[in-house]
Design an enzyme around this catalytic site. Structure first.
Site, PDB file in Angstrom:
ATOM      1  N   GLU A 249      18.757  37.739  50.417  1.00 12.40           N
ATOM      2  CA  GLU A 249      17.587  38.262  49.925  1.00 12.40           C
ATOM      3  C   GLU A 249      16.875  39.089  51.228  1.00 12.40           C
ATOM      4  O   GLU A 249      16.758  38.565  52.211  1.00 12.40           O
ATOM      5  CB  GLU A 249      16.668  37.149  49.595  1.00 12.40           C
ATOM      6  CG  GLU A 249      16.928  36.162  48.665  1.00 12.40           C
ATOM      7  CD  GLU A 249      17.139  36.767  47.408  1.00 12.40           C
ATOM      8  OE1 GLU A 249      16.252  37.980  46.811  1.00 12.40           O
ATOM      9  OE2 GLU A 249      17.977  36.442  46.545  1.00 12.40           O
ATOM     10  N   CYS A 283       8.520  41.072  52.740  1.00 14.33           N
ATOM     11  CA  CYS A 283       9.382  41.825  52.178  1.00 14.33           C
ATOM     12  C   CYS A 283       9.213  42.913  51.247  1.00 14.33           C
ATOM     13  O   CYS A 283       9.595  44.117  50.974  1.00 14.33           O
ATOM     14  CB  CYS A 283      10.889  41.016  51.967  1.00 14.33           C
ATOM     15  SG  CYS A 283      10.335  39.922  50.585  1.00 14.33           S
TER      16      CYS A 283
HETATM   17  P1  NAD Z   1      16.346  38.613  60.595  1.00 17.84           P
HETATM   18  O1  NAD Z   1      17.383  39.248  59.580  1.00 17.84           O
HETATM   19  O2  NAD Z   1      16.234  39.093  62.137  1.00 17.84           O
HETATM   20  O3  NAD Z   1      16.536  36.983  60.658  1.00 17.84           O
HETATM   21  C1  NAD Z   1      16.417  36.260  59.378  1.00 17.84           C
HETATM   22  C2  NAD Z   1      17.223  34.959  59.810  1.00 17.84           C
HETATM   23  O4  NAD Z   1      18.620  35.157  60.206  1.00 17.84           O
HETATM   24  C3  NAD Z   1      16.792  34.295  61.059  1.00 17.84           C
HETATM   25  O5  NAD Z   1      16.829  32.991  60.894  1.00 17.84           O
HETATM   26  C4  NAD Z   1      17.855  34.696  62.140  1.00 17.84           C
HETATM   27  O6  NAD Z   1      17.872  33.714  63.414  1.00 17.84           O
HETATM   28  C5  NAD Z   1      18.943  34.605  61.081  1.00 17.84           C
HETATM   29  N1  NAD Z   1      20.051  35.631  61.867  1.00 17.84           N
HETATM   30  C6  NAD Z   1      20.048  36.578  62.448  1.00 17.84           C
HETATM   31  N2  NAD Z   1      21.324  37.419  62.806  1.00 17.84           N
HETATM   32  C7  NAD Z   1      22.174  36.454  62.306  1.00 17.84           C
HETATM   33  C8  NAD Z   1      23.506  36.324  62.197  1.00 17.84           C
HETATM   34  N3  NAD Z   1      24.444  37.247  62.777  1.00 17.84           N
HETATM   35  N4  NAD Z   1      24.036  35.404  61.282  1.00 17.84           N
HETATM   36  C9  NAD Z   1      23.367  34.422  60.919  1.00 17.84           C
HETATM   37  N5  NAD Z   1      22.255  34.327  60.820  1.00 17.84           N
HETATM   38  C10 NAD Z   1      21.471  35.339  61.567  1.00 17.84           C
HETATM   39  O7  NAD Z   1      14.985  38.674  59.787  1.00 17.84           O
HETATM   40  P2  NAD Z   1      13.419  38.283  60.226  1.00 17.84           P
HETATM   41  O8  NAD Z   1      13.079  39.454  61.239  1.00 17.84           O
HETATM   42  O9  NAD Z   1      13.526  36.876  60.214  1.00 17.84           O
HETATM   43  O10 NAD Z   1      12.590  38.696  58.774  1.00 17.84           O
HETATM   44  C11 NAD Z   1      12.339  39.960  58.374  1.00 17.84           C
HETATM   45  C12 NAD Z   1      13.224  40.524  57.284  1.00 17.84           C
HETATM   46  O11 NAD Z   1      13.499  39.582  56.303  1.00 17.84           O
HETATM   47  C13 NAD Z   1      12.527  41.811  57.001  1.00 17.84           C
HETATM   48  O12 NAD Z   1      13.915  42.758  56.638  1.00 17.84           O
HETATM   49  C14 NAD Z   1      12.244  41.385  55.378  1.00 17.84           C
HETATM   50  O13 NAD Z   1      11.976  42.515  54.359  1.00 17.84           O
HETATM   51  C15 NAD Z   1      13.405  40.323  55.025  1.00 17.84           C
HETATM   52  N6  NAD Z   1      12.977  39.384  53.935  1.00 17.84           N
HETATM   53  C16 NAD Z   1      13.375  39.613  52.906  1.00 17.84           C
HETATM   54  C17 NAD Z   1      12.961  38.725  51.863  1.00 17.84           C
HETATM   55  C18 NAD Z   1      13.487  38.516  50.421  1.00 17.84           C
HETATM   56  O14 NAD Z   1      13.195  37.862  49.675  1.00 17.84           O
HETATM   57  N7  NAD Z   1      14.024  39.882  50.023  1.00 17.84           N
HETATM   58  C19 NAD Z   1      11.834  37.861  52.204  1.00 17.84           C
HETATM   59  C20 NAD Z   1      11.271  37.748  53.226  1.00 17.84           C
HETATM   60  C21 NAD Z   1      11.796  38.610  54.318  1.00 17.84           C
END
Ligand code: NAD
Length: 478
Positions: A249, A283
């Site tokens: 997501e 998001c």
């Molecule tokens: P992020 O991608 O930086 O991190 C999300 C999670 O993934 C965190 O726990 C992070 O530590 C982990 N992560 C980061 N790199 C990783 C890797 N290489 N391998 C495994 N895990 C890893 O996102 P964020 O800054 O926490 O959240 C914001 C983003 O999330 C925005 O782009 C937003 O649109 C999206 N989002 C999407 C939804 C949806 O349902 N589509 C909902 C909420 C947020």
């Protein structure tokens, strides 16, 4: 705070930690372990063992444990909301709403878990199978990595952990590194409620290290990740090596389209509510505002009035509507995106100034169709870019000209126009006369294009986190 591996609350094996900071006043709230590869290996091995027993526990017993968990959340809900506010900068009203959502989500996932019926494919449907009966049922995939973003950590904890464990999987939870405390606490409450050791574990740490170890681990069978598109794409690559199931997501840049015949007051109200909730870190918030030229200047005037009236301040204050972003680093990034949009031709009407992690709610008008913000640049902060359009074709084409396809919305009093946009927008959900931040736990929420793979919600998550098993009863029908 410690993480949970096996039956213990532990530090990292190499004793490294990460600090958790309150973005409002920069105070250090706590530290969490920075889980090493050894720690992740150990969590996966506990999960594998525990899941073998857990998958045999009847669903009604799993549900009983979930009900005990809800009693504990009830007892600690104010403490949980305050922790969420302190570590995220989320205002306390929104934090309380998010904690209260646990009481909607978990019972719904429990009900669904109790009704995950299989099917029967009767004999005689196909030549050569006159006497064969095929049954189908759903079985847990095994070990599920639940990777949670910072913006709605508890909502996403619900969306992932509840269906994972209720359907017989072991969950290994990886909270965001900026605000892991509330999620760690919720996981501890699941353990206290009686979910067995190894079935609910938490590894804390950075995504680039701890998250990567987890996603690359050969004995993790499914990854349910909510986060940015770039992270989702890299996780999909590592998942491919061992062909893990992935439910991703990801990011969005939802268009908010106001047609000539729209209810303008409703549109302004929805725009401001949706774009500035959680300081714009949603998001599926509308992130590109496309307004028919006949309503354009009225939309801007009314929007600026409403946005100017938003109350900012300490997120623990009941009156505060917009507070800080998750971190100063995130606010600096959004500030750069505002400046880029102005360089590319946008006219700043309101806001634009940053102090630490706080960014003033901002409105940028007359954004040219060529600007990055109207296409592939997701802005995760309190910023409204607004642009006029003349024809419906122009609005639909601009809305679709993005790598993202999470959601979209259209405001109109004309059912035919509404139907046209619900058909044309290339995204997972189109909202008519409301903004795309509309979300219920029931619906299958998910993005098209680079906004994700699969959907999440009571409707569909069990499909993502279970495998279908066919049982062929050969020659039994005479
Ligand atoms: P992020 O991608 O930086 O991190 C999300 C999670 O993934 C965190 O726990 C992070 O530590 C982990 N992560 C980061 N790199 C990783 C890797 N290489 N391998 C495994 N895990 C890893 O996102 P964020 O800054 O926490 O959240 C914001 C983003 O999330 C925005 O782009 C937003 O649109 C999206 N989002 C999407 C939804 C949806 O349902 N589509 C909902 C909420 C947020």
């Amino acid at each position: 705070m410690k993480m949970i591996i096996g039956d213990k609350f532990v530090s990292a094996s190499d004793h490294t930690t990460l600090s958790v900071t309150n973005p409002y006043d920069n105070s250090i709230l706590d530290t969490v372990p920075h889980a090493s590869k050894d720690d992740v290996d150990s969590a996966v091995s506990y999960a594998l063992q525990a899941q073998k027993k857990w998958k045999k526990v009847p669903v009604y017993q799993r549900v009983e444990l979930a009900m005990k968990f809800l009693e504990l959340v009830q007892k600690y809900k104010e403490e949980l909301a305050e922790t969420l506010t302190r570590e995220s900068g989320k205002n306390i009203t929104e934090a309380r709403n998010e904690i209260n959502n646990i009481f909607t989500a978990w019972p719904a996932f429990c009900e669904k878990a109790k009704h995950l019926y299989g099917t029967v494919i009767p004999n005689g449907m196909e030549r050569g199978h006159d006497s064969n009966l095929v049954l189908t049922k759903r079985e847990p995939v095994g070990v599920v990595a639940c990777i949670i973003p910072f913006n709605f950590p508890c909502n996403l904890f619900n969306q992932k952990v509840a269906p994972a464990i209720l359907s017989g999987n072991a969950a290994i939870i990886k909270p965001a590194s900026d605000n892991p405390l509330t999620v760690c606490r919720l996981a501890a409450l699941l353990r206290e409620a009686g979910f067995p050791a190894g079935i609910v574990q938490v590894v804390t740490g950075r995504g680039s290290t701890t998250g990567t170890y987890l996603c690359e681990h050969k004995d993790v069978h499914a990854i349910s990740l909510t986060g940015s598109s770039s992270v989702g794409i890299s996780v999909a690559r590592s998942a491919a090596d061992t062909l893990k199931k992935t439910a991703l997501e990801l990011g969005g840049n939802d268009a908010f389209i106001v047609l000539e015949d729209a209810d303008l007051d409703l549109a302004v109200q929805e725009a401001v509510q949706a774009r500035f909730y959680n300081a714009g870190q949603i998001c599926c918030a509308p992130k590109r505002f496309l307004i028919h030229r006949s309503l354009y200047s009225r939309f801007l005037d009314e929007t600026v009035k409403r946005v100017s009236a938003l109350k900012s301040g300490n997120p623990l204050d009941d009156q505060t509507q917009v507070s800080t972003l998750i971190s100063e680093k995130a606010a600096i990034e959004v500030e750069k995106q505002i400046n880029l949009t102005i360089e590319q031709g946008g006219r700043l009407l309101l806001g634009g100034k940053r102090t630490g992690a706080f960014l003033e709610p901002s409105v940028i008008a007359d954004v040219p169709a060529s600007a990055d913000i109207l296409h592939n640049m997701e802005v995760f902060g309190p910023v409204m870019p607004v642009a006029p359009f003349d024809t419906e074709d122009e609005a639909a084409a601009l809305a679709n000209d993005s790598v993202y396809g999470l959601g979209g919305s259209v405001f109109t009093r004309n059912l035919t126009s509404a139907a046209r946009f619900t058909d044309e927008l290339e995204c997972g959900c189109v909202v008519v006369n409301g903004s795309s931040y509309f979300r219920s736990f029931e619906m299958p929420f998910g993005g098209w294009k680079q906004s994700g793979l699969g959907t999440e919600g009571v409707y569909s998550t069990f499909d993502e986190l279970t495998n279908i098993k066919c049982i062929a009863l050969k020659g039994i029908v005479r």
